[in-house]
Scaffold this active site. Sequence first.
Site, PDB file in Angstrom:
ATOM      1  N   GLN A 156      63.587 -40.601 -27.967  1.00 48.55           N
ATOM      2  CA  GLN A 156      64.422 -40.840 -29.117  1.00 48.55           C
ATOM      3  C   GLN A 156      64.003 -40.214 -30.521  1.00 48.55           C
ATOM      4  OE1 GLN A 156      66.066 -45.077 -29.749  1.00 48.55           O
ATOM      5  NE2 GLN A 156      64.588 -45.070 -31.310  1.00 48.55           N
ATOM      6  N   GLU A 201      69.389 -40.486 -37.567  1.00 46.53           N
ATOM      7  CA  GLU A 201      68.086 -40.758 -38.652  1.00 46.53           C
ATOM      8  C   GLU A 201      67.956 -39.293 -39.518  1.00 46.53           C
ATOM      9  OE1 GLU A 201      64.770 -42.504 -36.941  1.00 46.53           O
ATOM     10  OE2 GLU A 201      65.911 -44.341 -36.638  1.00 46.53           O
ATOM     11  N   ASP A 236      58.764 -41.730 -30.874  1.00 47.99           N
ATOM     12  CA  ASP A 236      59.144 -42.888 -30.230  1.00 47.99           C
ATOM     13  C   ASP A 236      59.766 -42.756 -29.074  1.00 47.99           C
ATOM     14  OD1 ASP A 236      60.292 -45.513 -29.879  1.00 47.99           O
ATOM     15  OD2 ASP A 236      61.347 -45.465 -31.711  1.00 47.99           O
ATOM     16  N   GLU A 278      55.096 -44.457 -29.661  1.00 44.28           N
ATOM     17  CA  GLU A 278      55.927 -45.798 -29.778  1.00 44.28           C
ATOM     18  C   GLU A 278      56.751 -46.126 -28.642  1.00 44.28           C
ATOM     19  OE1 GLU A 278      58.258 -45.890 -33.532  1.00 44.28           O
ATOM     20  OE2 GLU A 278      59.362 -47.388 -32.854  1.00 44.28           O
ATOM     21  N   ASP A 304      57.466 -51.734 -30.823  1.00 45.30           N
ATOM     22  CA  ASP A 304      58.763 -51.897 -31.285  1.00 45.30           C
ATOM     23  C   ASP A 304      59.733 -52.848 -30.838  1.00 45.30           C
ATOM     24  OD1 ASP A 304      61.010 -51.957 -33.024  1.00 45.30           O
ATOM     25  OD2 ASP A 304      61.495 -49.875 -32.636  1.00 45.30           O
ATOM     26  N   LYS A 329      60.010 -54.429 -38.786  1.00 42.36           N
ATOM     27  CA  LYS A 329      61.356 -54.065 -39.445  1.00 42.36           C
ATOM     28  C   LYS A 329      61.881 -55.555 -39.790  1.00 42.36           C
ATOM     29  CE  LYS A 329      62.758 -50.583 -35.869  1.00 42.36           C
ATOM     30  NZ  LYS A 329      63.252 -50.301 -34.741  1.00 42.36           N
ATOM     31  N   ARG A 358      65.740 -48.682 -40.085  1.00 39.10           N
ATOM     32  CA  ARG A 358      66.634 -48.693 -38.896  1.00 39.10           C
ATOM     33  C   ARG A 358      67.345 -47.464 -39.130  1.00 39.10           C
ATOM     34  NH1 ARG A 358      66.035 -53.667 -36.195  1.00 39.10           N
ATOM     35  NH2 ARG A 358      66.664 -52.212 -34.419  1.00 39.10           N
ATOM     36  N   SER A 359      68.019 -47.285 -37.910  1.00 37.41           N
ATOM     37  CA  SER A 359      68.793 -45.967 -37.666  1.00 37.41           C
ATOM     38  C   SER A 359      70.118 -46.035 -38.324  1.00 37.41           C
ATOM     39  CB  SER A 359      69.315 -45.644 -36.097  1.00 37.41           C
ATOM     40  OG  SER A 359      69.933 -46.918 -35.704  1.00 37.41           O
ATOM     41  N   LYS A 380      57.739 -45.638 -41.644  1.00 37.76           N
ATOM     42  CA  LYS A 380      58.585 -44.749 -40.800  1.00 37.76           C
ATOM     43  C   LYS A 380      59.958 -44.720 -41.632  1.00 37.76           C
ATOM     44  CE  LYS A 380      60.370 -44.838 -36.390  1.00 37.76           C
ATOM     45  NZ  LYS A 380      60.426 -45.369 -35.199  1.00 37.76           N
TER      46      LYS A 380
HETATM   47  P1  PGA Z   1      67.191 -48.405 -34.231  1.00 32.59           P
HETATM   48  O1  PGA Z   1      65.898 -48.216 -33.533  1.00 32.59           O
HETATM   49  O2  PGA Z   1      68.185 -47.700 -33.802  1.00 32.59           O
HETATM   50  O3  PGA Z   1      67.336 -49.830 -33.575  1.00 32.59           O
HETATM   51  O4  PGA Z   1      66.952 -48.650 -35.803  1.00 32.59           O
HETATM   52  C1  PGA Z   1      64.979 -47.356 -34.244  1.00 32.59           C
HETATM   53  C2  PGA Z   1      63.803 -47.480 -33.327  1.00 32.59           C
HETATM   54  O5  PGA Z   1      63.702 -47.587 -32.268  1.00 32.59           O
HETATM   55  O6  PGA Z   1      62.629 -47.338 -34.007  1.00 32.59           O
HETATM   56 ZN    ZN Z   2      61.431 -47.782 -31.924  1.00 29.40          ZN
END
Ligand code: PGA
Ligand code: ZN
Length: 400
Positions: A156, A201, A236, A278, A304, A329, A358-359, A380
């Site tokens: 990711q 992101e 990640d 991660e 995470d 988070k 978060r994304s 991050k």
């Molecule tokens: P998210 O994930 O899309 O749920 O914010 C980001 C991540 O896995 O660190």
């Molecule tokens: Zn993550």
Amino acid sequence: MILEDIKIHEIFDSRGESTLEVEVLDEKLNSFSAEIPSGKSRGKKEATVLSFPEAKKVVDLVLKKELIHKNFSSIKDLDNFLIRLDGTLNKQNLGGNLMLGVSIAFARGLAHKENKELWQILKEEFWGGLISEKRPLIFSNLINGGAHAGNNLDIQEYMVVVDSKDQDYAASIKILIDFYKELGKFLQSKYKLDKLIIGDEGGYAINFENNFEPVKILESMIVSGGFKDIFSLALDVAASNFYKDDKYNFGGNQISSQKLNQILLDYLVNSSLLMSIEDPFDEEDMSGFKNFNAKCPDKWIVGDDLTVTNPEFIEKFAKEKLISAVIIKPNQIGTVSETCSAIRVAQENGLKTIVSHRSGETEDVFIIHLAKAGNVDAVKIGAPVRERIVKFDELIKLYS
Ligand code: PGA
Ligand code: ZN
């Protein structure tokens, strides 16, 4: 601080998804608000996310009645009240996103009342005001795959880790921004693309030859650009997103946990700059985490989706040696107090701490204040562009 009123507004995050802005008023009718981000690649045990209409109903029918005219002496005092009122383990009734909005907006009110910065209030309440203020590393996601992109990468996030050392943040962030632009030019010319596709992101989200190629490209650009002193690399994997029926669907093959372990170990052998990985395994593949962590004593093996900012899980998995670092988070757990206790538990158990966006992001800079208050090891915050840039700016501001 007395809560004179509470309001909720619908806003849209960087992915265009509906999310919440919570506003509270103090006794002098000063207004304080918090914008809540949203995740797309969520852990199964994260706090419940209410939609805007659901959250509005809770505000109108429950929170206005329960909170208005009440006096709360501290963030913990308010959070404990909310946790009791909700009464569930995963914040099903009040919603983790709504509770966090109230909690952060209240913390801002308290900071105003005491004429302090938000980070100072957090530091005093949760760390006794004592710990030193080292500058966190910056994890910046420059190439996007998995759930954050429509390309062929299973992994990711491919992140550059910036270690500012003695240099100020402004200088090292400028180098990062230039590097990000150079990377874009390089990818565009290598793949003869008319235009670059950008992921959730802010990183480049084009197709690559395989899952390792982005590491190779980033590493060779770091070395040839002379940035080895300040940049290293992190991934990640977000492996839960490609795990099904005991197999990982990785690189076009259905592979076992042991095979994925071997592939990731090879990545570490083939990249001298890769320092952190991660969620290398599914959040329920405990033996996958444990075996891998045992083989990588010098790397950051980060939880995470595994840990979802829950102090109990963090403590358990640290003690069982599944991880050596953890993502924090706030909206995974749903209050400021529990988020701070997650950081403390991680620190007490010897884990590295990474406060994360978060994304689906908003322009709220709470996490930067949290990072400073908790003296964490890293933040991050995505690629240094668009909506993410305010967090880089806040870092420069808070640490100059
Ligand atoms: P998210 O994930 O899309 O749920 O914010 C980001 C991540 O896995 O660190
Ligand atoms: Zn993550």
